[in-house]
Design a protein around this motif. Sequence first.
Motif, PDB file in Angstrom:
ATOM      1  N   SER A 155      10.606 -72.105  62.665  1.00 56.85           N
ATOM      2  CA  SER A 155      11.112 -70.971  61.902  1.00 56.85           C
ATOM      3  C   SER A 155      12.614 -71.140  61.721  1.00 56.85           C
ATOM      4  O   SER A 155      13.309 -71.649  62.605  1.00 56.85           O
ATOM      5  CB  SER A 155      10.808 -69.646  62.607  1.00 56.85           C
ATOM      6  OG  SER A 155      11.426 -69.612  63.884  1.00 56.85           O
ATOM      7  N   GLY A 156      13.135 -70.724  60.584  1.00 56.72           N
ATOM      8  CA  GLY A 156      14.544 -70.873  60.307  1.00 56.72           C
ATOM      9  C   GLY A 156      14.846 -72.161  59.568  1.00 56.72           C
ATOM     10  O   GLY A 156      13.940 -72.863  59.093  1.00 56.72           O
ATOM     11  N   LEU A 157      16.137 -72.482  59.473  1.00 57.01           N
ATOM     12  CA  LEU A 157      16.565 -73.654  58.718  1.00 57.01           C
ATOM     13  C   LEU A 157      16.263 -74.944  59.478  1.00 57.01           C
ATOM     14  O   LEU A 157      16.360 -74.996  60.700  1.00 57.01           O
ATOM     15  CB  LEU A 157      18.073 -73.590  58.442  1.00 57.01           C
ATOM     16  CG  LEU A 157      18.542 -72.527  57.445  1.00 57.01           C
ATOM     17  CD1 LEU A 157      20.061 -72.484  57.398  1.00 57.01           C
ATOM     18  CD2 LEU A 157      17.991 -72.806  56.052  1.00 57.01           C
ATOM     19  N   VAL A 158      15.900 -75.961  58.710  1.00 55.43           N
ATOM     20  CA  VAL A 158      15.688 -77.298  59.265  1.00 55.43           C
ATOM     21  C   VAL A 158      16.894 -78.139  58.865  1.00 55.43           C
ATOM     22  O   VAL A 158      17.054 -78.503  57.699  1.00 55.43           O
ATOM     23  CB  VAL A 158      14.384 -77.927  58.735  1.00 55.43           C
ATOM     24  CG1 VAL A 158      14.211 -79.338  59.275  1.00 55.43           C
ATOM     25  CG2 VAL A 158      13.193 -77.058  59.099  1.00 55.43           C
ATOM     26  N   ALA A 207      29.903 -73.274  49.083  1.00 53.29           N
ATOM     27  CA  ALA A 207      29.352 -74.628  49.058  1.00 53.29           C
ATOM     28  C   ALA A 207      28.338 -74.822  50.173  1.00 53.29           C
ATOM     29  O   ALA A 207      27.268 -75.408  49.969  1.00 53.29           O
ATOM     30  CB  ALA A 207      30.483 -75.647  49.176  1.00 53.29           C
ATOM     31  N   ILE A 208      28.659 -74.314  51.355  1.00 52.93           N
ATOM     32  CA  ILE A 208      27.721 -74.436  52.484  1.00 52.93           C
ATOM     33  C   ILE A 208      26.448 -73.650  52.202  1.00 52.93           C
ATOM     34  O   ILE A 208      25.333 -74.129  52.462  1.00 52.93           O
ATOM     35  CB  ILE A 208      28.390 -73.949  53.780  1.00 52.93           C
ATOM     36  CG1 ILE A 208      29.547 -74.883  54.160  1.00 52.93           C
ATOM     37  CG2 ILE A 208      27.379 -73.871  54.919  1.00 52.93           C
ATOM     38  CD1 ILE A 208      30.365 -74.397  55.334  1.00 52.93           C
ATOM     39  N   VAL A 209      26.609 -72.440  51.648  1.00 52.93           N
ATOM     40  CA  VAL A 209      25.432 -71.607  51.343  1.00 52.93           C
ATOM     41  C   VAL A 209      24.527 -72.287  50.318  1.00 52.93           C
ATOM     42  O   VAL A 209      23.298 -72.229  50.413  1.00 52.93           O
ATOM     43  CB  VAL A 209      25.888 -70.222  50.831  1.00 52.93           C
ATOM     44  CG1 VAL A 209      24.703 -69.432  50.276  1.00 52.93           C
ATOM     45  CG2 VAL A 209      26.558 -69.445  51.952  1.00 52.93           C
ATOM     46  N   PHE A 210      25.119 -72.964  49.322  1.00 53.30           N
ATOM     47  CA  PHE A 210      24.331 -73.629  48.285  1.00 53.30           C
ATOM     48  C   PHE A 210      23.714 -74.933  48.774  1.00 53.30           C
ATOM     49  O   PHE A 210      22.624 -75.319  48.338  1.00 53.30           O
ATOM     50  CB  PHE A 210      25.197 -73.908  47.057  1.00 53.30           C
ATOM     51  CG  PHE A 210      25.667 -72.668  46.349  1.00 53.30           C
ATOM     52  CD1 PHE A 210      24.899 -71.516  46.369  1.00 53.30           C
ATOM     53  CD2 PHE A 210      26.889 -72.636  45.692  1.00 53.30           C
ATOM     54  CE1 PHE A 210      25.323 -70.368  45.729  1.00 53.30           C
ATOM     55  CE2 PHE A 210      27.321 -71.487  45.044  1.00 53.30           C
ATOM     56  CZ  PHE A 210      26.533 -70.349  45.067  1.00 53.30           C
ATOM     57  N   PRO A 228      20.191 -74.798  51.644  1.00 58.83           N
ATOM     58  CA  PRO A 228      18.776 -74.813  51.217  1.00 58.83           C
ATOM     59  C   PRO A 228      18.298 -76.192  50.781  1.00 58.83           C
ATOM     60  O   PRO A 228      17.151 -76.559  51.033  1.00 58.83           O
ATOM     61  CB  PRO A 228      18.757 -73.825  50.037  1.00 58.83           C
ATOM     62  CG  PRO A 228      19.921 -72.944  50.264  1.00 58.83           C
ATOM     63  CD  PRO A 228      20.964 -73.809  50.890  1.00 58.83           C
ATOM     64  N   VAL A 229      19.177 -76.976  50.143  1.00 55.24           N
ATOM     65  CA  VAL A 229      18.806 -78.332  49.718  1.00 55.24           C
ATOM     66  C   VAL A 229      18.541 -79.204  50.934  1.00 55.24           C
ATOM     67  O   VAL A 229      17.557 -79.959  50.985  1.00 55.24           O
ATOM     68  CB  VAL A 229      19.917 -78.937  48.838  1.00 55.24           C
ATOM     69  CG1 VAL A 229      19.546 -80.354  48.423  1.00 55.24           C
ATOM     70  CG2 VAL A 229      20.165 -78.070  47.613  1.00 55.24           C
ATOM     71  N   ILE A 230      19.431 -79.098  51.930  1.00 54.76           N
ATOM     72  CA  ILE A 230      19.238 -79.862  53.168  1.00 54.76           C
ATOM     73  C   ILE A 230      17.950 -79.444  53.858  1.00 54.76           C
ATOM     74  O   ILE A 230      17.171 -80.286  54.345  1.00 54.76           O
ATOM     75  CB  ILE A 230      20.446 -79.661  54.097  1.00 54.76           C
ATOM     76  CG1 ILE A 230      21.707 -80.242  53.452  1.00 54.76           C
ATOM     77  CG2 ILE A 230      20.199 -80.299  55.459  1.00 54.76           C
ATOM     78  CD1 ILE A 230      22.975 -79.971  54.243  1.00 54.76           C
ATOM     79  N   HIS A 231      17.708 -78.144  53.897  1.00 49.86           N
ATOM     80  CA  HIS A 231      16.495 -77.632  54.539  1.00 49.86           C
ATOM     81  C   HIS A 231      15.231 -78.171  53.872  1.00 49.86           C
ATOM     82  O   HIS A 231      14.315 -78.653  54.548  1.00 49.86           O
ATOM     83  CB  HIS A 231      16.511 -76.100  54.498  1.00 49.86           C
ATOM     84  CG  HIS A 231      15.212 -75.469  54.865  1.00 49.86           C
ATOM     85  ND1 HIS A 231      14.762 -75.384  56.166  1.00 49.86           N
ATOM     86  CD2 HIS A 231      14.237 -74.896  54.088  1.00 49.86           C
ATOM     87  CE1 HIS A 231      13.574 -74.790  56.188  1.00 49.86           C
ATOM     88  NE2 HIS A 231      13.238 -74.479  54.944  1.00 49.86           N
TER      89      HIS A 231
END
Length: 319
Positions: A72-75, A47-50, A53-56
């Motif tokens: 760079s990396g996740l936002v 669930a966290i992995v999915f 990307p939406v949050i980012h």
Amino acid sequence: MSTASIETMDQNKISTVYSTPKENKIKSSVSRKIFVVFNYTLLTVLAIVFILPVIHVFFSSISDPYWLNTKSGLVLYPHGINFTGYRLVFNNKDLVRGFGNTLIYVTSATVIGLIVTIVGAYILSRRDMLFADTIMMLISFTMIFGGGIVPSYIIMQKLALLNTRWAVILPACVSTYNLIIMRTAFQTVPPALEESARLDGAGDLTVIFQVLLPLVKASVATIALYYIIAHWNSWFQASMYLQDRELFPLQLVLREILIVNDANTASSMTTLDAVSDANAFKQLVKYAVIIVSSAPMLVVYPFVMKYFESGVMVGAVKG
């Protein structure tokens, strides 16, 4: 021995057989507990992995574009709330036109697909139809083997459908998998219901739309969701059959922005006076486009989710 004594003995036997004292209750084994913990841990990680990307993508779409270009990396949080990306998206004529075209394609193809799928499934589910199983086998064979791109293009050319909306709508308006689901759903309805309706003078259309469909609405909602998602995400057929940009669906325009990464396309979005550097806003526009193109599906899905599981499981259990 008296009758009362016999009844007392019988009651004692019954209570002994059906009693479940605390020490005799089945306890979860260690392996079972480990299995449950592993499942919950795995599902939580997935669930966290999915979701990440939406949050980012969402937080990136409302962040400061100059900061975004250096990040760079996740936002995981927005840096400077900025809705310029969405204003640029909705000011782009190609994207707005593509959004409208996609709505036309999705609505038309879904309605036509539902009608043809329901009628075809009803015919193939009739027990008195000759060679129904053979026809269904031939239809199912198309899931394994297709004619190919070139023959499909030639057919569209011979039918004079190239560079028209029908070239996008007609070839994919029926799915074999959806036809199988609908046929199985019709076969689960008791034949007595149809026989009763026919005794009252009902015809085939009355039987389909007033007797059978209310009983299999979960399957109808499921295949409708399949058709909507498939047509909403479709871009390949449009790229083959359409040359006029006025007819391009949203996903084809989105592909040009995200994959082709054409500088002219990005520059054409910078129509606001507040935008002076198109390259700085290119990433912001990409994230905003992804959110805009995904939002309608995120809105539609919860409304049909309650039908989804029961519709997919139709025919899975026999008896």
